[in-house]
Design a protein around this motif. Sequence first.
Motif, mmCIF file in Angstrom:
data_model
loop_
_atom_site.group_PDB
_atom_site.id
_atom_site.type_symbol
_atom_site.label_atom_id
_atom_site.label_comp_id
_atom_site.label_asym_id
_atom_site.label_seq_id
_atom_site.Cartn_x
_atom_site.Cartn_y
_atom_site.Cartn_z
ATOM 1 N N VAL A 21 41.249 39.092 27.514
ATOM 2 C CA VAL A 21 40.380 40.491 27.740
ATOM 3 C C VAL A 21 38.869 40.595 26.495
ATOM 4 N N HIS A 24 36.271 37.785 27.913
ATOM 5 C CA HIS A 24 36.059 38.916 29.182
ATOM 6 C C HIS A 24 35.123 39.694 28.618
ATOM 7 N N ARG A 25 35.132 40.869 27.855
ATOM 8 C CA ARG A 25 34.083 41.755 27.253
ATOM 9 C C ARG A 25 33.464 41.339 26.808
ATOM 10 N N ILE A 54 40.666 38.678 36.040
ATOM 11 C CA ILE A 54 41.679 39.782 35.382
ATOM 12 C C ILE A 54 42.965 39.244 36.209
ATOM 13 N N ALA A 73 40.875 45.933 29.509
ATOM 14 C CA ALA A 73 40.660 45.371 30.994
ATOM 15 C C ALA A 73 39.742 45.947 31.562
#
Length: 243
Positions: A21, A24-25, A54, A73
């Motif tokens: 996560v 991913h950010r 996700i 997320a």
Amino acid sequence: RIVGGPIGTAEFAKDFVRTIVDSHRQRLLHVKSLGCVNAQVGLLLLHYCCVNRINFLQQLVPYSLASEHYDTAFEDILRTHQAIVGYTDEQLDSGSVRIRLALPHSLGGQNITNPAISGDIAGVGCFASIVSNLVRTIPGLANLGTVVGAPAPRWNMLLKQWASIMARGNDVAAVLPSIAQTLNAPFPHLQHKLLDAANNTVLNDLLAKLCPPPPAHTYQEDAALAALMRSQVGSGALSYKTM
């Protein structure tokens, strides 16, 4: 890890999700910057890459093991979509906007679904598709579907998921088989059917809020309207042609 999924303690799996996560950010920041220049390209990357990443992660680690990271997320994706499209905070935080965004593209939404909802449906769908075969081929799993005297944490989690899906309305409950039924025969594509039923329920509720039916006429109103029309026809002011 095995085929990309973490194998180990709950804390190890939770940390695995947190790491994904966080990385991913950083990707979402680039998507947001690109989307502010070209909204179409930004949205395509968001929906076909970021959202699916996700969703796939939930197939490796259950939502219940890392719920706070999955929720983070989900908010990251929503805020990225907000920056590209131009929603205000007030609009995004309103219930109707989030509901509409969660609907699939076929129903006019953006397929940005709360992971708690998709996680429940994915867990039950996966169980229903394989449990009958497991019970039949592995004698040691014969009591897998026994509710009484089955205090295993995973089974308790599954019972909560079952109850959560049942509470989503009659359309979803009609599609969901009983636990006993899943022990006797597989239910392929159940996850897809449950999602369709849940989305239809959400869409109908949303339409009811946005487009409420007109108020019903009272008997007195209908009688007054009929008397008015008779008087107009009788006076010649209203003919069937003009009607």
